[in-house]
Design a protein around this motif. Structure first.
Motif, PDB file in Angstrom:
ATOM      1  N   ILE A 261       0.855  -1.197   0.000  1.00 47.68           N
ATOM      2  CA  ILE A 261       0.000   0.000   0.000  1.00 47.68           C
ATOM      3  C   ILE A 261       0.886   1.240   0.000  1.00 47.68           C
ATOM      4  CG2 ILE A 261      -1.720   1.303   1.313  1.00 47.68           C
ATOM      5  CD1 ILE A 261      -2.666  -1.384   2.492  1.00 47.68           C
ATOM      6  N   THR A 262       0.599   2.176  -0.876  1.00 46.67           N
ATOM      7  CA  THR A 262       1.360   3.429  -0.919  1.00 46.67           C
ATOM      8  C   THR A 262       0.411   4.617  -0.740  1.00 46.67           C
ATOM      9  OG1 THR A 262       1.190   3.513  -3.336  1.00 46.67           O
ATOM     10  CG2 THR A 262       3.165   2.502  -2.413  1.00 46.67           C
ATOM     11  N   THR A 282      -2.988   4.149  -2.877  1.00 42.30           N
ATOM     12  CA  THR A 282      -2.940   3.183  -3.971  1.00 42.30           C
ATOM     13  C   THR A 282      -2.754   1.793  -3.389  1.00 42.30           C
ATOM     14  OG1 THR A 282      -1.956   4.804  -5.479  1.00 42.30           O
ATOM     15  CG2 THR A 282      -1.742   2.480  -6.071  1.00 42.30           C
ATOM     16  N   ASN A 283      -3.685   0.877  -3.717  1.00 42.72           N
ATOM     17  CA  ASN A 283      -3.601  -0.512  -3.270  1.00 42.72           C
ATOM     18  C   ASN A 283      -3.073  -1.390  -4.392  1.00 42.72           C
ATOM     19  OD1 ASN A 283      -5.029  -0.542  -0.531  1.00 42.72           O
ATOM     20  ND2 ASN A 283      -6.552   0.488  -1.797  1.00 42.72           N
ATOM     21  N   PRO A 284      -2.288  -2.400  -4.068  1.00 42.61           N
ATOM     22  CA  PRO A 284      -1.854  -3.344  -5.118  1.00 42.61           C
ATOM     23  C   PRO A 284      -3.031  -4.176  -5.602  1.00 42.61           C
ATOM     24  CG  PRO A 284      -1.173  -4.106  -2.944  1.00 42.61           C
ATOM     25  CD  PRO A 284      -1.741  -2.736  -2.748  1.00 42.61           C
ATOM     26  N   ASP A 289      -7.462  -7.066   1.753  1.00 42.16           N
ATOM     27  CA  ASP A 289      -8.062  -6.068   2.642  1.00 42.16           C
ATOM     28  C   ASP A 289      -7.582  -4.678   2.217  1.00 42.16           C
ATOM     29  OD1 ASP A 289      -9.437  -4.872   4.678  1.00 42.16           O
ATOM     30  OD2 ASP A 289      -7.914  -5.285   6.207  1.00 42.16           O
ATOM     31  N   PRO A 290      -8.139  -4.139   1.105  1.00 42.26           N
ATOM     32  CA  PRO A 290      -7.632  -2.866   0.587  1.00 42.26           C
ATOM     33  C   PRO A 290      -7.924  -1.703   1.526  1.00 42.26           C
ATOM     34  CG  PRO A 290      -9.626  -3.490  -0.570  1.00 42.26           C
ATOM     35  CD  PRO A 290      -9.261  -4.654   0.306  1.00 42.26           C
ATOM     36  N   CYS A 291      -7.044  -0.723   1.465  1.00 43.04           N
ATOM     37  CA  CYS A 291      -7.227   0.500   2.246  1.00 43.04           C
ATOM     38  C   CYS A 291      -8.194   1.420   1.505  1.00 43.04           C
ATOM     39  CB  CYS A 291      -5.867   1.181   2.423  1.00 43.04           C
ATOM     40  SG  CYS A 291      -5.883   2.647   3.458  1.00 43.04           S
ATOM     41  N   PRO A 292      -9.022   2.187   2.209  1.00 43.06           N
ATOM     42  CA  PRO A 292      -9.882   3.166   1.523  1.00 43.06           C
ATOM     43  C   PRO A 292      -9.044   4.118   0.665  1.00 43.06           C
ATOM     44  CG  PRO A 292     -10.571   2.922   3.797  1.00 43.06           C
ATOM     45  CD  PRO A 292      -9.279   2.159   3.656  1.00 43.06           C
ATOM     46  N   PRO A 293      -9.639   4.686  -0.392  1.00 40.11           N
ATOM     47  CA  PRO A 293      -8.863   5.491  -1.353  1.00 40.11           C
ATOM     48  C   PRO A 293      -8.317   6.795  -0.810  1.00 40.11           C
ATOM     49  CG  PRO A 293     -11.211   5.606  -1.839  1.00 40.11           C
ATOM     50  CD  PRO A 293     -11.047   4.563  -0.785  1.00 40.11           C
ATOM     51  N   THR A 294      -8.873   7.297   0.289  1.00 40.66           N
ATOM     52  CA  THR A 294      -8.353   8.527   0.898  1.00 40.66           C
ATOM     53  C   THR A 294      -8.281   8.348   2.410  1.00 40.66           C
ATOM     54  OG1 THR A 294     -10.543   9.559   1.134  1.00 40.66           O
ATOM     55  CG2 THR A 294      -9.330  10.003  -0.918  1.00 40.66           C
ATOM     56  N   LEU A 295      -7.329   9.030   3.010  1.00 41.27           N
ATOM     57  CA  LEU A 295      -7.210   9.030   4.462  1.00 41.27           C
ATOM     58  C   LEU A 295      -6.476  10.296   4.881  1.00 41.27           C
ATOM     59  CD1 LEU A 295      -4.012   8.263   5.222  1.00 41.27           C
ATOM     60  CD2 LEU A 295      -4.772   5.986   4.582  1.00 41.27           C
ATOM     61  N   ALA A 296      -6.430  10.516   6.170  1.00 40.88           N
ATOM     62  CA  ALA A 296      -5.705  11.680   6.691  1.00 40.88           C
ATOM     63  C   ALA A 296      -4.973  11.287   7.956  1.00 40.88           C
ATOM     64  CB  ALA A 296      -6.664  12.836   6.974  1.00 40.88           C
ATOM     65  N   VAL A 312      -7.445   8.867   9.974  1.00 39.33           N
ATOM     66  CA  VAL A 312      -8.876   9.087   9.791  1.00 39.33           C
ATOM     67  C   VAL A 312      -9.266   8.684   8.376  1.00 39.33           C
ATOM     68  CG1 VAL A 312     -10.706  10.809   9.884  1.00 39.33           C
ATOM     69  CG2 VAL A 312      -8.731  11.008  11.403  1.00 39.33           C
ATOM     70  N   PHE A 313     -10.367   7.963   8.237  1.00 40.50           N
ATOM     71  CA  PHE A 313     -10.882   7.555   6.940  1.00 40.50           C
ATOM     72  C   PHE A 313     -12.217   8.265   6.694  1.00 40.50           C
ATOM     73  CE2 PHE A 313      -8.307   4.049   8.568  1.00 40.50           C
ATOM     74  CZ  PHE A 313      -7.428   3.856   7.500  1.00 40.50           C
ATOM     75  N   PRO A 314     -12.220   9.407   6.004  1.00 37.57           N
ATOM     76  CA  PRO A 314     -13.472  10.126   5.775  1.00 37.57           C
ATOM     77  C   PRO A 314     -14.440   9.307   4.941  1.00 37.57           C
ATOM     78  CG  PRO A 314     -11.548  11.487   5.253  1.00 37.57           C
ATOM     79  CD  PRO A 314     -11.071  10.078   5.398  1.00 37.57           C
ATOM     80  N   GLU A 315     -15.734   9.488   5.226  1.00 43.78           N
ATOM     81  CA  GLU A 315     -16.763   8.846   4.410  1.00 43.78           C
ATOM     82  C   GLU A 315     -16.740   9.456   3.011  1.00 43.78           C
ATOM     83  OE1 GLU A 315     -18.898   6.381   4.973  1.00 43.78           O
ATOM     84  OE2 GLU A 315     -18.101   6.015   6.994  1.00 43.78           O
ATOM     85  N   PRO A 316     -16.917   8.638   1.965  1.00 41.46           N
ATOM     86  CA  PRO A 316     -16.966   9.194   0.613  1.00 41.46           C
ATOM     87  C   PRO A 316     -18.080  10.220   0.476  1.00 41.46           C
ATOM     88  CG  PRO A 316     -16.831   6.802   0.544  1.00 41.46           C
ATOM     89  CD  PRO A 316     -17.098   7.182   1.973  1.00 41.46           C
ATOM     90  N   GLN A 317     -17.799  11.340  -0.199  1.00 38.76           N
ATOM     91  CA  GLN A 317     -18.809  12.363  -0.425  1.00 38.76           C
ATOM     92  C   GLN A 317     -19.804  11.876  -1.468  1.00 38.76           C
ATOM     93  OE1 GLN A 317     -18.950  15.133   1.332  1.00 38.76           O
ATOM     94  NE2 GLN A 317     -17.102  14.590   2.461  1.00 38.76           N
TER      95      GLN A 317
END
Length: 318
Positions: A261-262, A282-284, A289-296, A312-317
């Motif tokens: 994961i990068t 970016t998940n391979p 168990d992929p990581c959500p596409p955005t985090l903080a 923090v993993f914000p909910e998708p808008q």
């Protein structure tokens, strides 16, 4: 009505556009009552009306350079409040933030206008008011500063996401935002004529630190100057921590690297004691168990060193 020897709205607006913070403070104080009257007429008495007025004041700080008719700045301020109220009436999901406030601008604001900069945060960065705003934010208690930074200067703008990021109930988020906006308005008015630090230096230093930290994570080895900022007492808290155990963030970075994961830095918000790094992920291919596409990364600091990190993993808008 203003005193005969008081500067006109046009004069104050032009001074504010030239970077004179005291002039903008006077404008906001002069028009606070009519701005509140607009909010009350549309939203009625209650916290939403006060929120709309304070949101409009913050918008004015960022957008004063876009006023095309300085003599009509009062009408512009009332229009900003009116738009803020209408957005609140149209949507149940409360996600204005900076990106959501794009609609609050002067007529003619857009790509064809030379003053258009494409993203509200850049308006803050390019505007002379930036340092005034951030100096005022630094004077707020950390708990109030954090919710304001998240709500207005990051992509974590929904009340539910702010609550998760701060580890507090949603109702507490609302009450803290109300307190923070009121205190910020007071501080801005009392510090308008002071000399302010260059806030861009802190943000740029934080951006460089983030890039070096991410590169170290990709290589599997952090340079010494970065490890100094993550001492043994640094604690990983929140969803990525292990219940009942004290966890350090560095092993968590290592586990993500091993999974392939990068993370790629998208946005930085920095004060002296709170730092927010927003990432795209970016998940391979084929990861279980992929990581959500955005985090903080939400970091609390003392003397520059990280004391706690909450991912923090914000909910998708929607």
């Amino acid at each position: 009505m203003t005193a005969l020897d008081a500067p006109t709205d046009e004069v104050l607006a032009r001074r504010a556009q030239a970077g004179e913070t005291a002039a903008l403070g006077l404008l906001l104080a002069r028009h606070q009552a009519p701005m509140r009257a607009v909010a009350l007429s549309l939203l009625g008495y209650g916290p939403d009306a006060e929120d709309a007025v304070q949101d409009a004041a913050l918008t004015a700080l960022r957008r004063i350079g876009d006023v095309r008719d300085p003599a009509a700045v009062g009408a512009w301020l009332r229009a900003v409040v009116r738009n803020s109220c209408r957005m609140r009436l149209r949507s149940r999901r409360e996600t204005p933030g900076l990106d959501g406030l794009d609609h609050l601008h002067a007529p003619g604001y857009g790509p064809a206008n030379p003053s258009y900069l494409g993203h509200p945060e850049r308006v803050v960065d390019e505007h002379a008011m930036r340092d005034w705003i951030w100096d005022a934010l630094e004077q707020l208690p950390e708990s109030l500063r954090l919710v304001l930074m998240l709500r207005h200067f990051s992509g974590i703008t929904a009340y539910q996401d702010i609550a998760r990021a701060c580890g507090i109930p949603v109702g507490t988020v609302r009450s803290r935002l109300n307190q923070a906006r009121a205190k910020l308005a007071q501080v801005l008015l009392t510090t308008a004529a002071q000399v302010h630090d260059d806030a861009s230096r802190l943000t740029e230093a934080s951006r460089q630190e983030a890039e070096v930290t991410l590169e170290g994570a990709r290589r599997g080895r952090q340079p010494g100057e970065i490890l100094e900022l993550w001492p043994a007492e640094t604690e990983l808290v929140g969803v990525l921590s292990t219940p009942g155990e004290r966890c350090h963030p560095i092993p968590a970075m290592r586990r993500n690297r091993e999974k392939g994961i990068t993370q790629h830095l998208r946005h930085v918000v920095a004060s002296r004691t709170v730092t927010i790094w927003e990432m795209d992920v970016t998940n391979p291919d084929g990861i279980a168990d992929p990581c959500p596409p955005t985090l903080a990364w939400l970091m609390h600091r003392r003397d520059g060193r990280v004391t706690t990190l909450r991912v923090v993993f914000p909910e998708p808008q929607r």
